[in-house]
Design a protein around this motif. Sequence first.
Motif, short mmCIF file in Angstrom:
data_model
loop_
_atom_site.label_atom_id
_atom_site.label_comp_id
_atom_site.label_asym_id
_atom_site.label_seq_id
_atom_site.Cartn_x
_atom_site.Cartn_y
_atom_site.Cartn_z
N VAL A 34 8.26 26.47 -24.47
CA VAL A 34 8.29 27.92 -24.60
C VAL A 34 8.83 28.55 -23.31
CG1 VAL A 34 6.87 29.99 -24.81
CG2 VAL A 34 6.50 28.06 -26.35
N ALA A 35 8.36 28.04 -22.17
CA ALA A 35 8.84 28.57 -20.89
C ALA A 35 10.33 28.28 -20.71
CB ALA A 35 8.05 27.94 -19.74
N ALA A 36 10.75 27.09 -21.11
CA ALA A 36 12.17 26.75 -21.00
C ALA A 36 13.01 27.63 -21.90
CB ALA A 36 12.37 25.27 -21.36
N ALA A 37 12.52 27.87 -23.12
CA ALA A 37 13.25 28.71 -24.07
C ALA A 37 13.38 30.13 -23.55
CB ALA A 37 12.54 28.70 -25.43
N ALA A 38 12.32 30.65 -22.93
CA ALA A 38 12.37 32.00 -22.38
C ALA A 38 13.38 32.09 -21.26
CB ALA A 38 10.99 32.42 -21.88
N ALA A 39 13.46 31.03 -20.46
CA ALA A 39 14.41 31.04 -19.34
C ALA A 39 15.84 31.05 -19.82
CB ALA A 39 14.15 29.83 -18.44
N ILE A 40 16.14 30.22 -20.81
CA ILE A 40 17.53 30.14 -21.28
C ILE A 40 17.89 31.37 -22.09
CG2 ILE A 40 17.18 28.95 -23.49
CD1 ILE A 40 19.62 27.24 -22.73
N THR A 41 16.90 32.01 -22.73
CA THR A 41 17.18 33.24 -23.46
C THR A 41 17.50 34.37 -22.50
OG1 THR A 41 15.75 32.57 -25.29
CG2 THR A 41 16.27 34.91 -25.11
N PHE A 130 28.19 24.37 -33.36
CA PHE A 130 27.68 23.21 -32.62
C PHE A 130 28.02 23.22 -31.13
CE2 PHE A 130 28.32 18.89 -30.95
CZ PHE A 130 26.98 18.51 -30.90
N PRO A 131 29.26 23.57 -30.72
CA PRO A 131 29.54 23.55 -29.28
C PRO A 131 28.57 24.41 -28.47
CG PRO A 131 31.58 23.72 -30.53
CD PRO A 131 30.47 23.89 -31.52
N MET A 136 23.94 24.74 -24.86
CA MET A 136 22.66 25.31 -24.47
C MET A 136 21.58 24.22 -24.40
SD MET A 136 22.65 28.94 -26.53
CE MET A 136 21.18 29.55 -25.70
N GLY A 137 21.66 23.23 -25.31
CA GLY A 137 20.73 22.12 -25.25
C GLY A 137 20.89 21.31 -23.97
N GLU A 138 22.13 21.07 -23.58
CA GLU A 138 22.38 20.37 -22.32
C GLU A 138 21.83 21.15 -21.14
OE1 GLU A 138 26.04 17.83 -21.53
OE2 GLU A 138 26.81 19.28 -23.00
N GLU A 139 21.98 22.47 -21.19
CA GLU A 139 21.47 23.31 -20.11
C GLU A 139 19.95 23.19 -20.01
OE1 GLU A 139 21.47 25.85 -16.89
OE2 GLU A 139 23.11 24.76 -17.85
N ILE A 191 16.82 26.31 -29.90
CA ILE A 191 17.54 25.32 -29.11
C ILE A 191 16.57 24.28 -28.57
CG2 ILE A 191 19.04 24.97 -27.11
CD1 ILE A 191 20.33 26.51 -29.38
N SER A 192 15.40 24.72 -28.14
CA SER A 192 14.40 23.80 -27.60
C SER A 192 13.93 22.81 -28.67
CB SER A 192 13.20 24.58 -27.05
OG SER A 192 12.34 23.74 -26.32
N LEU A 193 13.82 23.27 -29.92
CA LEU A 193 13.46 22.37 -31.00
C LEU A 193 14.49 21.25 -31.14
CD1 LEU A 193 11.75 21.69 -33.57
CD2 LEU A 193 13.37 23.12 -34.84
N PHE A 194 15.77 21.61 -31.09
CA PHE A 194 16.81 20.59 -31.18
C PHE A 194 16.77 19.64 -29.99
CE2 PHE A 194 18.36 23.31 -34.46
CZ PHE A 194 19.23 22.55 -35.24
#
Length: 295
Positions: A34-41, A130-131, A136-139, A191-194
């Motif tokens: 959740v914290a990671a998702a908030a950061a990337i959002t 997908f790209p 974003m997943g790599e990030e 994205i975090s789920l993936f």
Amino acid sequence: MSSLSSSSSLLAGGGGGGAGQQQQPRSPIVAAAVAAAAAITSSTIGTPVAGGGSGKLSSAVGWANKRSPIHHLTTSQDVINQGKCLCGEYIRARLKRSGLLNRKTLQRLRNSMEECSAEAGAGVVVREAFPILNEMGEELERMHPRLYINVSRQISNEPWGELTEPDTVGYLLHVVAKDLFKSGITWGKVISLFAIAGGLAVDCVRQDHHDYLRQLIEGTTDVIEEDLSGWLVERGGWLGLQDHVHPPVAEMSLTGWLSITVLTLFVIYVVSLFLRVLGTNYNVTPPPASATHSD
């Protein structure tokens, strides 16, 4: 299924809590996700719009992000089928990044994605979405290198996170997803789920459970169907991810057009007036040559 019961007790947080605790993620991996998702959002907020400048700046000068009334028309079944393809593609990319993609693994993935690949229009959406999903997943993986590796160890009480049965991997993902999305859905969490699914895929291959990849993809598809399909449809399906990361090209509002028109006419008037004055100065007639000489 000892692994199912043990993982369930782990994710349950060891007992009930008060009403205030219901809004908090209960497992360590979900709290971190959740914290990671908030950061990337938050990193996508204020992304410059096409032509430069931020959203606030564009609105100040009369620009507005207007969408077509028919914007990414899609259905729940569309996003489910496309999500299945995207999951397979993401797992393939994750295994490749980990140096685990071989002919055997690739064939397993292709077999798992045959149905979704046959759906009309799915390929176009997957190629466009997908790209961004993968980037974003790599990030996320770079930002939190310990979160998305050895995932099975983090969510299962089995020794060394061993995946003992085919259904275990899908179940573990399902329980984590319920915890991840219980406080709301964001693109960052999707994205975090993936990324979590990709980490589980790495665990499956390293434990020589290539045949578990199908269950993992099916488990992700179930999560999309149960928890995400309605949310995705409201946002134009998976192509809505493009608008989240790269906002639509700004269009000129009526006020903006009027302002530009008035400014252009004023500039033309000033330039024409200047040229007229300049031309008058150069058109002064010199005295006749006969007037300067006497016979």
